[in-house]
Design a protein around this motif. Sequence first.
Motif, PDB file in Angstrom:
ATOM      1  N   GLU A 155       0.836  -1.196   0.000  1.00  0.00           N
ATOM      2  CA  GLU A 155       0.000   0.000   0.000  1.00  0.00           C
ATOM      3  C   GLU A 155       0.877   1.255   0.000  1.00  0.00           C
ATOM      4  OE1 GLU A 155      -2.872   0.002   3.104  1.00  0.00           O
ATOM      5  OE2 GLU A 155      -3.737  -1.944   2.543  1.00  0.00           O
ATOM      6  N   PRO A 156       0.311   2.416  -0.399  1.00  0.00           N
ATOM      7  CA  PRO A 156       1.096   3.665  -0.384  1.00  0.00           C
ATOM      8  C   PRO A 156       1.363   4.129   1.037  1.00  0.00           C
ATOM      9  CG  PRO A 156      -1.189   4.117  -0.952  1.00  0.00           C
ATOM     10  CD  PRO A 156      -1.056   2.615  -0.932  1.00  0.00           C
ATOM     11  N   ILE A 157       2.270   5.072   1.168  1.00  0.00           N
ATOM     12  CA  ILE A 157       2.607   5.623   2.476  1.00  0.00           C
ATOM     13  C   ILE A 157       1.360   6.206   3.136  1.00  0.00           C
ATOM     14  CG2 ILE A 157       3.262   7.894   1.530  1.00  0.00           C
ATOM     15  CD1 ILE A 157       5.545   7.920   3.622  1.00  0.00           C
ATOM     16  N   ALA A 158       1.198   5.956   4.422  1.00  0.00           N
ATOM     17  CA  ALA A 158      -0.013   6.362   5.146  1.00  0.00           C
ATOM     18  C   ALA A 158       0.042   7.832   5.524  1.00  0.00           C
ATOM     19  CB  ALA A 158      -0.185   5.516   6.391  1.00  0.00           C
ATOM     20  N   SER A 159      -1.117   8.466   5.528  1.00  0.00           N
ATOM     21  CA  SER A 159      -1.220   9.857   5.963  1.00  0.00           C
ATOM     22  C   SER A 159      -2.059   9.992   7.226  1.00  0.00           C
ATOM     23  CB  SER A 159      -1.825  10.725   4.848  1.00  0.00           C
ATOM     24  OG  SER A 159      -3.112  10.250   4.489  1.00  0.00           O
ATOM     25  N   GLU A 160      -2.601   8.873   7.719  1.00  0.00           N
ATOM     26  CA  GLU A 160      -3.421   8.877   8.929  1.00  0.00           C
ATOM     27  C   GLU A 160      -2.967   7.761   9.865  1.00  0.00           C
ATOM     28  OE1 GLU A 160      -5.629  11.073   9.697  1.00  0.00           O
ATOM     29  OE2 GLU A 160      -5.851  12.100   7.780  1.00  0.00           O
ATOM     30  N   PRO A 161      -2.961   7.988  11.193  1.00  0.00           N
ATOM     31  CA  PRO A 161      -2.506   6.964  12.143  1.00  0.00           C
ATOM     32  C   PRO A 161      -3.307   5.663  12.074  1.00  0.00           C
ATOM     33  CG  PRO A 161      -2.719   9.096  13.230  1.00  0.00           C
ATOM     34  CD  PRO A 161      -3.323   9.243  11.871  1.00  0.00           C
ATOM     35  N   LYS A 162      -4.602   5.763  11.804  1.00  0.00           N
ATOM     36  CA  LYS A 162      -5.466   4.575  11.837  1.00  0.00           C
ATOM     37  C   LYS A 162      -5.019   3.494  10.864  1.00  0.00           C
ATOM     38  CE  LYS A 162      -8.846   6.677   8.651  1.00  0.00           C
ATOM     39  NZ  LYS A 162     -10.233   7.162   8.510  1.00  0.00           N
ATOM     40  N   HIS A 163      -4.271   3.869   9.835  1.00  0.00           N
ATOM     41  CA  HIS A 163      -3.833   2.887   8.841  1.00  0.00           C
ATOM     42  C   HIS A 163      -2.605   2.107   9.294  1.00  0.00           C
ATOM     43  CE1 HIS A 163      -5.848   5.921   5.964  1.00  0.00           C
ATOM     44  NE2 HIS A 163      -6.688   4.934   6.208  1.00  0.00           N
ATOM     45  N   LEU A 164      -2.069   2.459  10.478  1.00  0.00           N
ATOM     46  CA  LEU A 164      -0.834   1.828  10.940  1.00  0.00           C
ATOM     47  C   LEU A 164      -0.970   1.225  12.337  1.00  0.00           C
ATOM     48  CD1 LEU A 164       1.655   4.649   9.835  1.00  0.00           C
ATOM     49  CD2 LEU A 164       1.168   2.523   8.618  1.00  0.00           C
ATOM     50  N   GLN A 165      -2.194   1.033  12.800  1.00  0.00           N
ATOM     51  CA  GLN A 165      -2.395   0.601  14.178  1.00  0.00           C
ATOM     52  C   GLN A 165      -1.777  -0.756  14.491  1.00  0.00           C
ATOM     53  OE1 GLN A 165      -6.740   2.063  14.573  1.00  0.00           O
ATOM     54  NE2 GLN A 165      -6.056   1.842  16.678  1.00  0.00           N
ATOM     55  N   ASN A 166      -1.685  -1.626  13.477  1.00  0.00           N
ATOM     56  CA  ASN A 166      -1.096  -2.943  13.729  1.00  0.00           C
ATOM     57  C   ASN A 166       0.427  -2.949  13.575  1.00  0.00           C
ATOM     58  OD1 ASN A 166      -1.323  -2.544  10.914  1.00  0.00           O
ATOM     59  ND2 ASN A 166      -1.142  -4.740  10.536  1.00  0.00           N
ATOM     60  N   LEU A 167       1.005  -1.791  13.221  1.00  0.00           N
ATOM     61  CA  LEU A 167       2.442  -1.732  12.965  1.00  0.00           C
ATOM     62  C   LEU A 167       3.217  -0.970  14.035  1.00  0.00           C
ATOM     63  CD1 LEU A 167       2.521  -1.052   9.098  1.00  0.00           C
ATOM     64  CD2 LEU A 167       2.757  -3.232  10.290  1.00  0.00           C
ATOM     65  N   ALA A 168       2.572  -0.021  14.693  1.00  0.00           N
ATOM     66  CA  ALA A 168       3.287   0.854  15.633  1.00  0.00           C
ATOM     67  C   ALA A 168       2.738   0.727  17.048  1.00  0.00           C
ATOM     68  CB  ALA A 168       3.195   2.306  15.163  1.00  0.00           C
ATOM     69  N   ASP A 169       3.612   1.052  18.018  1.00  0.00           N
ATOM     70  CA  ASP A 169       3.200   1.076  19.428  1.00  0.00           C
ATOM     71  C   ASP A 169       2.646   2.441  19.815  1.00  0.00           C
ATOM     72  OD1 ASP A 169       4.240  -1.596  19.973  1.00  0.00           O
ATOM     73  OD2 ASP A 169       6.227  -0.695  19.822  1.00  0.00           O
ATOM     74  N   TYR A 170       3.204   3.493  19.188  1.00  0.00           N
ATOM     75  CA  TYR A 170       2.784   4.867  19.465  1.00  0.00           C
ATOM     76  C   TYR A 170       2.763   5.658  18.166  1.00  0.00           C
ATOM     77  CZ  TYR A 170       3.745   3.541  24.285  1.00  0.00           C
ATOM     78  OH  TYR A 170       3.744   2.900  25.499  1.00  0.00           O
TER      79      TYR A 170
END
Length: 387
Positions: free
Chosen positions: A328-343
């Motif tokens: 997928e393209p680079i994310a611009s919103e936090p919700k698209h990365l919830q399973n990847l980041a801790d914060y």
Amino acid sequence: MLKIKINGIVQGVGFRPFVYRIARECDLKGYVLNSSAGVEIAVCGQEKDLQNFFTAIKTEKPAAAQINSLSVEKFPDEKFYKFSIKKSSVNEGITQISPDLATCKDCLRELFSPEDPRYKYPFINCTNCGPRYSIIEKTPYDRPFTSMKDFEMCDFCTREYQDPLNRRFHAQPVACAICGPKLSLLDKELLPIKKDPITETIRRLKEGKIVAIKGIGGFHLACDASNNKAVAELRKRKKRPDKPFAVMAKADDLENIAEASQHDWKILNSPAAPILILPQKKQNLIAKNVAPQNPNLGIFLPYAPLHHLLLTESPPFLIMTSGNQKGEPIASEPKHLQNLADYFLTNDRPILNRSDDSVLRPIQNSEIFLRRSRGYVPNPILIKKKL
């Protein structure tokens, strides 16, 4: 009277105040304005002064400006009492928008000057640096057509924005801690952590956590590049078993992990500030799983004020890889990365046009693009073609 129309990268790079300054120095009367097709200038004056004016436009233009075409027409003289900067006009035609530019030396000096009103403000910028392409909706490049339109300038920012002799004259993203975008740190559930976002982000990076950091054109996934366990966890979450990660660090620290020529340093320190693929030094502090079984390393310098602030106290070497789900393209919103980041270190300035980091590989005092994006896009690639 001469009417001059200039097309190219002439909006958002300090071109109008530059024209205003040299017109006054040449004792010319008239105006300059932004239009949908570029910059329009009307000037009246002595022939010698006009020649000096034309020479200065071509030889002294702002570093980020690029003139692709310049046309001149003669008209009957009009009565001008001074040279002024007029309000932008919307008409037919198109012009280029500047790429997003790395923080300039003047803004960097102010960023770390305790007496400056923008001391440690993570969105400091001027006409020589900062976001351009990532925040624009349409031309002409004016604040109401950018993602800064909802941030009403305070009196201090307004004075600078309206002063033709100030380097922030019509710098569309201009702002300060009082009136501009603000940072926030969110937890895994996207709930705000009510402490200083930068201090808390640094603390969590030192603890080995993975933090999604909102940059100029999208999110990075960041972790300590010397922490083998943190890097392994990032690989697991991104489903990226062996592809190298890029490392961001200050210049003095990068010298300790990669071999770079003077030509390489020139590219790294350019306004585009791309990732450069360079040979690793045999002995360095980078975890072996950052670029497994690879003699090279992707390195880049901090290019946004936020990066500079983080790297003053964070681990000296940070993985700063594209924040996106696989494919997928680079994310611009936090919700698209919830399973990847801790914060999530984010802010309230919308990204309108996403752009990933550019990647270059030096070859014999030149370079080739492996990915052409932030810092170069939307500049066209001009080719010579016989019709």
